[in-house]
Design a protein around this motif. Structure first.
Motif, PDB file in Angstrom:
ATOM      1  N   UNK A 131     -54.597  37.015  18.449  1.00  0.00           N
ATOM      2  CA  UNK A 131     -53.754  36.518  19.541  1.00  0.00           C
ATOM      3  C   UNK A 131     -53.036  35.201  19.224  1.00  0.00           C
ATOM      4  N   UNK A 132     -53.733  34.139  18.760  1.00  0.00           N
ATOM      5  CA  UNK A 132     -53.014  32.887  18.503  1.00  0.00           C
ATOM      6  C   UNK A 132     -51.917  33.065  17.458  1.00  0.00           C
ATOM      7  N   UNK A 133     -50.720  32.684  17.814  1.00  0.00           N
ATOM      8  CA  UNK A 133     -49.599  32.798  16.892  1.00  0.00           C
ATOM      9  C   UNK A 133     -48.823  34.087  17.023  1.00  0.00           C
ATOM     10  N   UNK A 134     -49.417  35.107  17.645  1.00  0.00           N
ATOM     11  CA  UNK A 134     -48.713  36.365  17.884  1.00  0.00           C
ATOM     12  C   UNK A 134     -48.268  36.473  19.338  1.00  0.00           C
ATOM     13  N   UNK A 135     -49.218  36.324  20.261  1.00  0.00           N
ATOM     14  CA  UNK A 135     -48.930  36.506  21.680  1.00  0.00           C
ATOM     15  C   UNK A 135     -48.845  35.155  22.397  1.00  0.00           C
ATOM     16  N   UNK A 136     -47.994  35.090  23.385  1.00  0.00           N
ATOM     17  CA  UNK A 136     -47.779  33.866  24.154  1.00  0.00           C
ATOM     18  C   UNK A 136     -48.623  33.920  25.426  1.00  0.00           C
ATOM     19  N   UNK A 137     -49.920  33.748  25.276  1.00  0.00           N
ATOM     20  CA  UNK A 137     -50.833  33.884  26.408  1.00  0.00           C
ATOM     21  C   UNK A 137     -51.237  32.526  26.977  1.00  0.00           C
ATOM     22  N   UNK A 138     -51.300  32.481  28.293  1.00  0.00           N
ATOM     23  CA  UNK A 138     -51.823  31.332  29.014  1.00  0.00           C
ATOM     24  C   UNK A 138     -53.268  31.672  29.368  1.00  0.00           C
ATOM     25  N   UNK A 139     -54.201  31.111  28.633  1.00  0.00           N
ATOM     26  CA  UNK A 139     -55.599  31.511  28.785  1.00  0.00           C
ATOM     27  C   UNK A 139     -56.209  30.961  30.069  1.00  0.00           C
ATOM     28  N   UNK A 140     -55.680  29.853  30.575  1.00  0.00           N
ATOM     29  CA  UNK A 140     -56.149  29.365  31.852  1.00  0.00           C
ATOM     30  C   UNK A 140     -55.844  30.340  32.971  1.00  0.00           C
ATOM     31  N   UNK A 141     -54.681  30.972  32.913  1.00  0.00           N
ATOM     32  CA  UNK A 141     -54.297  31.951  33.925  1.00  0.00           C
ATOM     33  C   UNK A 141     -55.019  33.274  33.751  1.00  0.00           C
ATOM     34  N   UNK A 142     -55.348  33.634  32.522  1.00  0.00           N
ATOM     35  CA  UNK A 142     -56.079  34.887  32.295  1.00  0.00           C
ATOM     36  C   UNK A 142     -57.535  34.763  32.733  1.00  0.00           C
ATOM     37  N   UNK A 143     -58.153  33.613  32.508  1.00  0.00           N
ATOM     38  CA  UNK A 143     -59.441  33.325  33.114  1.00  0.00           C
ATOM     39  C   UNK A 143     -60.686  33.831  32.414  1.00  0.00           C
ATOM     40  N   UNK A 144     -60.587  34.294  31.174  1.00  0.00           N
ATOM     41  CA  UNK A 144     -61.806  34.736  30.487  1.00  0.00           C
ATOM     42  C   UNK A 144     -62.718  33.556  30.194  1.00  0.00           C
ATOM     43  N   UNK A 145     -64.009  33.826  30.057  1.00  0.00           N
ATOM     44  CA  UNK A 145     -64.967  32.761  29.768  1.00  0.00           C
ATOM     45  C   UNK A 145     -64.846  32.270  28.334  1.00  0.00           C
ATOM     46  N   UNK A 146     -64.648  33.202  27.393  1.00  0.00           N
ATOM     47  CA  UNK A 146     -64.533  32.846  25.984  1.00  0.00           C
ATOM     48  C   UNK A 146     -63.445  33.703  25.344  1.00  0.00           C
ATOM     49  N   UNK A 147     -62.613  33.091  24.511  1.00  0.00           N
ATOM     50  CA  UNK A 147     -61.676  33.819  23.663  1.00  0.00           C
ATOM     51  C   UNK A 147     -61.708  33.174  22.292  1.00  0.00           C
ATOM     52  N   UNK A 148     -62.116  33.928  21.291  1.00  0.00           N
ATOM     53  CA  UNK A 148     -62.174  33.410  19.933  1.00  0.00           C
ATOM     54  C   UNK A 148     -61.034  33.986  19.111  1.00  0.00           C
ATOM     55  N   UNK A 149     -60.208  33.094  18.541  1.00  0.00           N
ATOM     56  CA  UNK A 149     -59.068  33.536  17.746  1.00  0.00           C
ATOM     57  C   UNK A 149     -59.027  32.845  16.399  1.00  0.00           C
ATOM     58  N   UNK A 150     -58.218  33.389  15.503  1.00  0.00           N
ATOM     59  CA  UNK A 150     -58.079  32.848  14.147  1.00  0.00           C
ATOM     60  C   UNK A 150     -56.976  31.807  14.098  1.00  0.00           C
ATOM     61  N   UNK A 151     -57.182  30.771  13.268  1.00  0.00           N
ATOM     62  CA  UNK A 151     -56.118  29.817  13.008  1.00  0.00           C
ATOM     63  C   UNK A 151     -55.305  30.174  11.790  1.00  0.00           C
ATOM     64  N   UNK A 152     -55.864  31.027  10.931  1.00  0.00           N
ATOM     65  CA  UNK A 152     -55.258  31.290   9.621  1.00  0.00           C
ATOM     66  C   UNK A 152     -54.485  32.599   9.559  1.00  0.00           C
ATOM     67  N   UNK A 153     -54.487  33.382  10.627  1.00  0.00           N
ATOM     68  CA  UNK A 153     -53.750  34.648  10.612  1.00  0.00           C
ATOM     69  C   UNK A 153     -52.336  34.411  11.143  1.00  0.00           C
ATOM     70  N   UNK A 154     -52.048  34.891  12.325  1.00  0.00           N
ATOM     71  CA  UNK A 154     -50.702  34.825  12.893  1.00  0.00           C
ATOM     72  C   UNK A 154     -50.271  33.396  13.205  1.00  0.00           C
ATOM     73  N   UNK A 155     -51.237  32.496  13.421  1.00  0.00           N
ATOM     74  CA  UNK A 155     -50.899  31.108  13.708  1.00  0.00           C
ATOM     75  C   UNK A 155     -50.533  30.335  12.443  1.00  0.00           C
TER      76      UNK A 155
END
Length: 486
Positions: free
Chosen positions: A263-287
């Motif tokens: 997700x990070x670097x690919x999708x433009x998501x507002x995680x505060x609005x989505x509201x999940x407890x945890x989201x783990x993403x890569x810094x070295x892929x799409x970002x």
């Protein structure tokens, strides 16, 4: 849920276009599309979805890509990628932009010259990165990678014997490994939902699958505690719909854990609005940050997007620990993300470079990048349908809630060959070795409902350094190779 984009680079129509390397066919196509004479700017992928005429649909998508080509040529020039190869496996590893590489080098040398330490929770850097993801600095932690973040999230929860975690059979080991540790250590149960594949799915399909499984478990007297899912699944590129699954999670008052490696670097998501407890993403892929970097989003306050109480959670790998109870309102009690970020002396240049890449994405416009990536993927899917038929796709294409920039399909003329792991691996190797573009993709193995054996499909990543010509070359080469291997 997305935010509006912020485009700091010049608008594409204001940029000079370098056509010196273009073929006559390419120039003719641009003239046909009216580029420079009022052609529309790149539009969302959604505008082309739903047509039954895939050839027309592909042409429309290609026109959108070409109309903004000058802008993306400038973006592509930010990278140092080997021109002898076409890198289409960003889902495994990205590439740092030149300015990020330069900063990484400068900060490494500065750290060496000053014998600098890394005892910090990097709050100053987290403050810079957090707005681009729609959260506050106390909710954005830096981890080593997606798998590291999943271990932090899952193993920090105080599980009880008999707790059930609902997940899918298309998960990555980065999430399954800590789940299995929790199973053996605490006695939790793991309930896997078999995932349907292909284009005959909608967001409601997956929403209902999770809801039905949870209701079935509860009816059997099971104590369902959490839901863990990948969005997208790394195997097929199906973007399991976060907003819809979160509706199920909140209705059943469960903990939500998202493996968002891509997700990070690919999708433009507002995680505060989505509201999940945890989201783990890569810094070295799409970002496109350095290796050994990741982004872990941790809900740390109550918002309208998720009014459920914050789950109890303990740090498992840290130099920072607060015994205070977490908030029951919209103001954080303490910086929970610091407990993940701070563990001894961290290598600060890595995270300085990651934040530099994040700020570059913010300046280009995360929405603009998402739209371009998705349009490239949509164009690829239509070209796949033209050559192999819609039945070859494992990735959905017609429900935009399920689409991302990963595309997975069966390239073999004999469809049964997709269950031959050796032949699948050979396809990947030969595609790079035998074609002048040096096309680099990967395959992935996964279960298909009703199939006797795993399917080993090809998986292609489309990102900011690609264009329509790259996709045309890929499809032509894969079609040619599939004929040779028939």
């Amino acid at each position: 849920m997305t935010r509006s984009d912020t485009v700091a680079l010049e608008a594409p129509t204001a940029m000079p276009m370098d056509t010196s390397r273009w073929t006559n066919k390419r120039r003719d196509f641009l003239r046909m599309m009216g580029y420079g004479a009022g052609a529309a700017a790149l539009g969302p992928m959604l505008m082309a979805c739903g047509s039954s005429n895939s050839a027309t649909q592909a042409e429309t998508l290609r026109a959108q890509l070409v109309a903004d080509e000058a802008f993306w040529t400038n973006v592509q020039n930010m990278f140092t990628l080997n021109p002898a190869k076409t890198f289409m496996n960003i889902g495994t590893a990205g590439s740092m932009p030149k300015q990020t590489l330069d900063l990484f080098d400068t900060e490494n040398r500065k750290k060496a010259a000053e014998s600098g330490n890394g005892y910090s929770n990097l709050l100053d850097l987290r403050k810079l990165a957090a707005p681009g993801f729609g959260v506050d600095p106390d909710e954005l932690a830096f981890s080593a990678n997606t798998s590291s973040g999943m271990c932090h999230a899952i193993l920090g929860i105080p599980w009880q014997a008999g707790d059930v975690v609902v997940t899918t059979n298309h998960e990555h080991g980065g999430g399954l490994t800590p789940l299995n540790i929790a199973k053996d250590r605490y006695g939790i149960e793991i309930s896997m939902i078999p995932m349907p594949v292909g284009n005959n799915q909608t967001a409601a399909t997956y929403q209902n699958l999770f809801d039905e499984r949870i209701r079935s478990l509860k009816a059997a007297g099971k104590r369902v505690r959490a839901v863990m899912w990948s969005s997208p699944t790394y195997k097929t590129g199906t973007l399991l719909p976060i907003a819809e699954i979160m509706q199920v999670v909140k209705q059943h008052e469960l903990i939500s854990i998202v493996d968002g490696a891509h997700l990070p670097g690919m999708m433009d998501y507002n995680y505060g609005e989505l509201g999940m407890d945890f989201m783990s993403g890569a810094g070295h892929k799409w970002q496109c940050g350095p290796g050994s970097t990741g982004i872990l989003i941790m809900r740390n306050k109550i918002r309208a997007s998720n009014p459920l109480p914050l789950p109890k959670w303990y740090p498992v790998h840290t130099s920072s620990y607060s015994t205070r109870e977490r908030t029951t309102n919209g103001t954080e009690t303490f910086d929970i993300a610091a407990s993940v970020t701070s563990c001894g002396s961290v290598h600060t240049p890595m995270f300085q470079a990651l934040v530099n890449a994040c700020q570059l994405w913010d300046s280009i416009g995360r929405k603009k990048i998402e739209t371009y990536d998705l349009t490239l993927s949509a164009y690829l899917k239509e070209k796949v349908v033209e050559r192999w038929g819609i039945g070859a796709l494992y990735s959905p294409k017609d429900d935009p809630k399920l689409c991302c920039a990963l595309t997975s399909w069966n390239p073999f003329r004999n469809p049964a060959d997709v269950m031959d792991s050796v032949k699948s691996a050979a396809f990947v190797s030969r595609l790079q070795a035998e074609y002048p573009q040096g096309l680099i993709i990967r395959n992935s193995g996964f279960e298909v409902i009703g199939a006797a054996n795993q399917h080993y499909a090809m998986r292609v990543s489309t990102h900011v350094w690609h264009d329509a010509n790259d996709i045309d070359a890929l499809v032509n080469a894969m079609w040619d190779l599939s004929g040779k291997m028939a």
